[in-house]
Enzyme design. Structure first.
Site, PDB file in Angstrom:
ATOM      1  CG  HIS A  54      -1.784  -1.242   1.272  1.00 15.90           C
ATOM      2  ND1 HIS A  54      -2.777  -1.555   0.375  1.00 15.90           N
ATOM      3  CD2 HIS A  54      -1.742  -2.278   2.146  1.00 15.90           C
ATOM      4  CE1 HIS A  54      -3.314  -2.728   0.689  1.00 15.90           C
ATOM      5  NE2 HIS A  54      -2.699  -3.185   1.758  1.00 15.90           N
ATOM      6  NE  ARG A 114      -1.435   5.206   0.868  1.00 15.18           N
ATOM      7  CZ  ARG A 114      -1.301   4.659  -0.345  1.00 15.18           C
ATOM      8  NH1 ARG A 114      -0.273   4.971  -1.100  1.00 15.18           N
ATOM      9  NH2 ARG A 114      -2.194   3.808  -0.798  1.00 15.18           N
TER      10      ARG A 114
END
Length: 202
Positions: free
Chosen positions: A91, A94
Site C-alpha cells: 500500500h 502507508r
C-alpha cells in the site's frame, strides 16, 4: 484484510493534508464526506477475516484478487480461500512503516502459490521499464502502476497519463532488447541480481 485500520505514517498523520473544498474523493461519494486520506478509516470493517473472503465468493461470480499479501503464509491462506489472484502490495508503505519492499517478497509469494493456477501481480516502486522487467522476471504476471500515473495526470490530465504509459512501454521494450529477451517467455529470474550479493560482511 491486511489493513483493518489506517496506518500512522508520518505523512498521513502529521502532514494533515485536506482536500480543498471544491474537490472530493469520487469513489466515496454517497458513502461519507471524506476530506482527507486518514478519514477513510471510518469505512473499514475491522472485523474482516479470511471467512469474509468465503462470504464474498458466495455472492459473486467475479474473480477476487487479494491485495496486500506479503508473505508465503498469507499467500497459501489466500489459495485456501479460493481467490483468483494475489496482488503483492504494501500500500505504498502507508500502512505500516518498515514493511518490506514488494519486489523483495515477490519471489516468496510466487513460490508459495506455484501450481495453484493463481496469478500474482505486484505494485509499489514501478517507475521505469526496467522495474517491469524485474517484476516479470521474479514471477509477476503483471504490474500495477500508481504514482507515476498520478504524476502524469497532474502534469497533463489524460494526455499525461498516456505519456507515462508510453514511456513505460518504450523503456520496457528497450530493457527487453538489451537483456536479450525476444519475448515475455524469455524473461527469467536470472536477469535479477539479489541485493545480498553486494552486502558487506563487516
Amino acid at each position: 484484510m491486511d489493513k483493518p485500520v489506517e496506518g500512522a505514517g508520518r505523512y498521513n498523520v502529521h502532514g494533515k493534508f485536506v482536500l480543498p473544498a471544491q474537490y472530493s474523493l469520487g469513489n466515496f461519494q454517497g458513502l461519507i464526506n471524506v476530506r482527507s486520506y486518514t478519514q477513510t478509516d471510518k469505512l473499514r470493517d475491522k472485523s474482516a477475516t479470511w471467512d469474509s473472503v468465503d462470504w464474498l465468493r458466495s455472492i459473486t461470480r467475479l474473480p477476487i484478487v487479494a491485495k496486500g499479501i506479503l508473505t508465503a503464509e498469507d499467500a497459501r491462506e489466500a489459495v485456501k480461500h479460493g481467490v483468483s489472484g494475489i496482488l503483492v502490495s504494501n500500500h505504498g508503505g502507508r500502512g505500516l512503516d518498515g514493511v518490506p519492499a514488494t519486489i523483495d517478497v515477490l519471489s516468496e509469494v510466487v513460490d508459495a502459490v506455484r501450481g495453484s493456477g493463481i496469478e500474482v501481480y505486484v505494485d509499489g516502486g514501478i517507475r521505469m521499464g526496467t522495474d517491469v522487467v524485474k517484476a516479470l522476471a521474479l514471477g509477476a504476471r503483471a504490474v500495477f502502476v500508481g504514482r507515476a500515473v498520478i504524476w502524469g495526470l497532474a502534469y497533463d490530465g489524460e494526455n499525461g497519463v498516456k505519456k507515462v504509459l508510453e514511456i513505460l512501454r518504450d523503456e520496457f521494450s528497450i530493457a527487453m532488447a538489451l537483456s536479450g529477451c525476444r519475448s515475455l517467455d524469455e524473461i527469467s529470474a536470472d536477469l535479477v541480481e539479489k541485493r545480498s550479493a553486494y552486502s558487506s560482511k563487516l
